[in-house]
Design an enzyme around this catalytic site. Structure first.
Site, mmCIF file in Angstrom:
data_model
loop_
_atom_site.group_PDB
_atom_site.id
_atom_site.type_symbol
_atom_site.label_atom_id
_atom_site.label_comp_id
_atom_site.label_asym_id
_atom_site.label_seq_id
_atom_site.Cartn_x
_atom_site.Cartn_y
_atom_site.Cartn_z
ATOM 1 N N LYS A 231 5.411 -0.829 1.287
ATOM 2 C CA LYS A 231 4.364 -0.397 2.306
ATOM 3 C C LYS A 231 4.431 -1.647 3.177
ATOM 4 C CE LYS A 231 0.049 0.464 4.012
ATOM 5 N NZ LYS A 231 0.769 1.328 4.918
ATOM 6 N N GLU B 3 -11.132 6.773 12.288
ATOM 7 C CA GLU B 3 -9.854 6.288 12.395
ATOM 8 C C GLU B 3 -8.951 7.632 12.662
ATOM 9 O OE1 GLU B 3 -8.696 4.929 8.376
ATOM 10 O OE2 GLU B 3 -10.552 5.966 7.729
ATOM 11 N N TYR C 30 -0.733 8.833 9.475
ATOM 12 C CA TYR C 30 -1.887 8.224 9.359
ATOM 13 C C TYR C 30 -2.490 8.993 8.256
ATOM 14 C CZ TYR C 30 -5.637 5.052 10.096
ATOM 15 O OH TYR C 30 -6.553 3.862 10.167
HETATM 16 P P1 IOT Z 1 0.314 2.596 8.517
HETATM 17 O O1 IOT Z 1 0.273 3.498 7.277
HETATM 18 O O2 IOT Z 1 1.222 1.481 8.413
HETATM 19 O O3 IOT Z 1 0.356 3.481 9.834
HETATM 20 C C1 IOT Z 1 -0.319 4.789 9.859
HETATM 21 C C2 IOT Z 1 0.338 5.380 10.856
HETATM 22 O O4 IOT Z 1 0.654 4.850 12.214
HETATM 23 C C3 IOT Z 1 2.096 5.621 10.321
HETATM 24 O O5 IOT Z 1 2.188 6.408 9.491
HETATM 25 C C4 IOT Z 1 2.770 6.117 11.689
HETATM 26 O O6 IOT Z 1 2.607 7.436 12.077
HETATM 27 C C5 IOT Z 1 2.052 5.096 12.635
HETATM 28 N N1 IOT Z 1 2.810 3.862 12.932
HETATM 29 C C6 IOT Z 1 2.554 2.760 12.102
HETATM 30 N N2 IOT Z 1 3.053 1.599 12.456
HETATM 31 C C7 IOT Z 1 3.933 2.222 13.799
HETATM 32 C C8 IOT Z 1 4.695 1.658 14.478
HETATM 33 N N3 IOT Z 1 5.219 0.234 14.687
HETATM 34 N N4 IOT Z 1 5.191 2.414 15.502
HETATM 35 C C9 IOT Z 1 4.778 3.830 15.492
HETATM 36 N N5 IOT Z 1 3.888 4.271 14.848
HETATM 37 C C10 IOT Z 1 3.498 3.586 14.038
HETATM 38 C C11 IOT Z 1 -3.655 1.606 7.924
HETATM 39 C C12 IOT Z 1 -2.199 1.473 7.809
HETATM 40 O O7 IOT Z 1 -1.608 0.898 6.805
HETATM 41 O O8 IOT Z 1 -1.297 2.089 8.581
HETATM 42 N N6 IOT Z 1 -3.814 2.705 7.714
HETATM 43 C C13 IOT Z 1 -4.164 3.455 6.386
HETATM 44 C C14 IOT Z 1 -5.443 3.479 5.926
HETATM 45 C C15 IOT Z 1 -6.396 3.028 6.428
HETATM 46 C C16 IOT Z 1 -7.535 2.566 5.691
HETATM 47 N N7 IOT Z 1 -8.710 3.598 5.858
HETATM 48 C C17 IOT Z 1 -9.501 3.503 5.025
HETATM 49 N N8 IOT Z 1 -9.797 2.977 3.927
HETATM 50 N N9 IOT Z 1 -10.604 4.505 5.336
HETATM 51 C C18 IOT Z 1 -3.509 4.833 6.422
HETATM 52 O O9 IOT Z 1 -3.687 5.502 5.467
HETATM 53 O O10 IOT Z 1 -3.104 5.285 7.434
HETATM 54 MG MG MG Z 2 0.749 4.627 5.983
HETATM 55 MG MG MG Z 3 3.088 1.257 7.812
#
Ligand code: IOT
Ligand code: MG
Ligand code: MG
Length: 519
Positions: A449, A388, A354
């Site tokens: 992504k 978050e 994250y």
């Molecule tokens: P994403 O980057 O897809 O997911 C964040 C984390 O959640 C992943 O690195 C992983 O550890 C976990 N994760 C995601 N999908 C799964 C899954 N299907 N099963 C298990 N674990 C999973 C949103 C995003 O795209 O998430 N988060 C962004 C940014 C948020 C924006 N915030 C902001 N502008 N303040 C991020 O950077 O993580």
């Molecule tokens: Mg990510």
């Molecule tokens: Mg992802």
């Protein structure tokens, strides 16, 4: 360092002028009542009551701990430190203390540093924590650089209350306005301590001074490709090592470059096993992509499918845990909340990817460098208060989560890289992908992504829930915002348990109100 979970993961603390005998403003913290455990925190786990009478104002606290509550507080010469969370640069910090008998716990270490540097000690820390220091007639309330363990305060002359969950302060007396801190919706006088900040509050007067201990750099560094990829690899590797102990770590894995990097570095430096888990729904999953990574690394991998109806039923739990009012953030956190609730105990140490997309500009499918840097500057200026990264998200199921990409050193490096290293050779997050080529399959390194809200179908199923209830397409985002506000009012402001709050009822209420144009 920490073998399993941090000694404490949360607290409610009261520092009061007359030695802790409450002036009547706020009786014993509600969580101190053993008959009502769970009344205060969304986080699960045992609670312990701490009473410190160091001379001067007394400190009473309810600590949410993981078996050794005494490791989460330290006392010396009228000064008390209370720490929820953990430090990641212990070795560096210990070098500052010379030949003194080595502090054992993170709380001891913090106390020794405050003895030497006073509140400037917080400028030295790389960690994931919220802290209270009761020191004579003043209290210091401190967050880590990212405010990743949320910290709330309510102060009136004679009493300072602080808690890691806003709902723990819902029965507090109306506190004095603290201009340096953000107010919490519908909890008058309760404020959130900003990220990377120490609030210094006089107990007798409730006067408050803020001290910033961290800010994202606005400058950008120019580096050669190899220098940049090596620096990223080294910093991320250190961050992952600092977050894993002797117990088997669990990585929440989507199969994207962020979580796959964390999983790969975890597996790379360990001789023992690594567990990975992926969540999906009946509508969407990233199971094949995660499986490629798990097989490559040899991790013990699980796939958990959550039905979309059950996912949406967890909306109140996501808001209860994150205490966030941002509907986009709640969409990212909802699938993770549902995942954590499916992980049975005992409490696990969970690593995530994250936050990587914030300093790397991953959320912005944008080829032009000026737009990338504009988005990055915006995101770094607006993350505070979204919660978050909160550990409460996994804490509601008794687990501790930590995010290596928001390690202070990793974050400082990633933010500072010039944007041409992030978007390069036609790829987003180029510098990270290049740093990880030797440890991951080619298809993972080059995978585009996909956000967790997309890969789990959360955005579309939440939208569908609203349109099915009669919300017009162009009001869906506004409706989501209102649903999240209503949920916040019930599970945070009114203090109700999320099991008692039905998502469907709140959705209908919002849909009806929008139809009558009341909102
Ligand atoms: P994403 O980057 O897809 O997911 C964040 C984390 O959640 C992943 O690195 C992983 O550890 C976990 N994760 C995601 N999908 C799964 C899954 N299907 N099963 C298990 N674990 C999973 C949103 C995003 O795209 O998430 N988060 C962004 C940014 C948020 C924006 N915030 C902001 N502008 N303040 C991020 O950077 O993580
Ligand atoms: Mg990510
Ligand atoms: Mg992802």
């Amino acid at each position: 360092m920490a073998s399993t979970l941090p000694a404490a993961t949360g607290f409610l603390a009261a520092v009061q002028c007359d030695g802790g005998r409450s002036p009547g403003a706020f009786p014993a913290p509600r969580g101190a009542d053993p008959a009502a455990p769970g009344a205060v925190f969304a986080s699960a786990g045992p609670r312990a009551v701490i009473k410190a009478r160091p001379g001067g104002p007394g400190l009473d606290a309810v600590l949410l701990h993981s078996g050794a509550p005494d490791a989460a507080h330290a006392h010396r010469r009228g000064r008390t430190v209370l720490l929820a969370g953990e430090l990641y640069n212990r070795d560096e910090l210990l070098t500052l203390l010379g030949a003194q008998a080595g502090p054992v716990t993170d709380a001891d270490l913090l106390l020794a540093l405050v003895d030497t540097y006073d509140l400037h000690a917080f400028r030295l820390l790389n960690g994931r924590f919220a802290a209270v220091v009761a020191d004579g007639g003043r209290v210091l309330l401190a967050t880590d650089h990212a405010g990743s363990v949320p910290l709330y305060v309510s102060a009136v002359p004679g009493t300072v209350l602080a808690a890691t969950e806003a709902k723990a302060l819902r029965t507090a007396p109306v506190g004095r306005r603290i201009t340096a801190a953000r107010r919490v919706r519908r909890l008058p006088g309760t404020h959130q301590v900003p990220a990377g900040t120490v609030l210094e509050i006089g107990v007798a007067t409730a006067d408050c001074t803020d001290h910033r201990t961290w800010a994202p750099t606005p400058a950008r560094r120019i580096m050669a490709e190899q220098e940049a990829t090596e620096a990223v690899r080294l910093a991320l590797d250190r961050a992952v090592r600092a977050r894993t102990g002797p117990d088997t770590p669990l990585v929440v894995l989507s199969g994207g470059i962020d979580s796959s990097s964390v999983a790969a570095l975890t597996a790379h430096h360990r001789t023992g096993p690594v567990d990975t888990v992926s969540m999906g729904t009946d509508l969407a999953d990233e199971f094949p992509q995660a499986r490629v990574v798990a097989e490559h690394l040899g991790s013990a991998h699980r796939e958990l499918t959550v039905h979309t109806d059950d996912l949406l039923r967890r909306l109140p739990h996501a808001v209860w845990a994150a205490e966030s009012l941002d509907p986009d953030i709640i969409e990212y956190l909802l699938p993770l909340t549902a995942l954590y609730l499916r992980l049975e105990g005992p409490g696990r140490r969970i690593l995530t990817g994250y936050g990587a997309d914030i300093p790397l500009g991953g959320m912005h499918r944008e080829n032009r460098l000026p737009a990338l840097d504009t988005a990055l500057a915006h995101d770094m200026a607006t993350f505070d208060g979204l919660n978050e990264m909160t550990p409460v998200l996994s804490g509601i199921a008794g687990h501790w989560s930590t995010h290596p990409f928001w390690d202070r050193e990793v974050l400082d490096l990633l933010v500072s890289l010039e944007s041409g290293l992030k978007r390069r050779h036609g790829r987003d997050k180029w510098v990270l992908r290049a740093a990880m080529t030797d440890l991951l399959p080619h298809e993972t390194v080059t995978r585009p992504k996909l956000g967790v809200h997309e890969g789990s179908g959360t955005t579309s199923s939440f939208s569908r829930l609203l349109t099915d209830a009669g919300v017009p397409g162009d009001r869906v985002h506004r409706a989501k915002e209102l649903v999240v506000q209503h949920l916040f009012d019930r599970v945070v402001v009114d203090g109700r348990h999320p099991d008692e709050v039905a998502t469907a009822d709140v959705v209908q209420l919002v849909a009806d109100a929008l139809e009558h144009d009341a909102l």
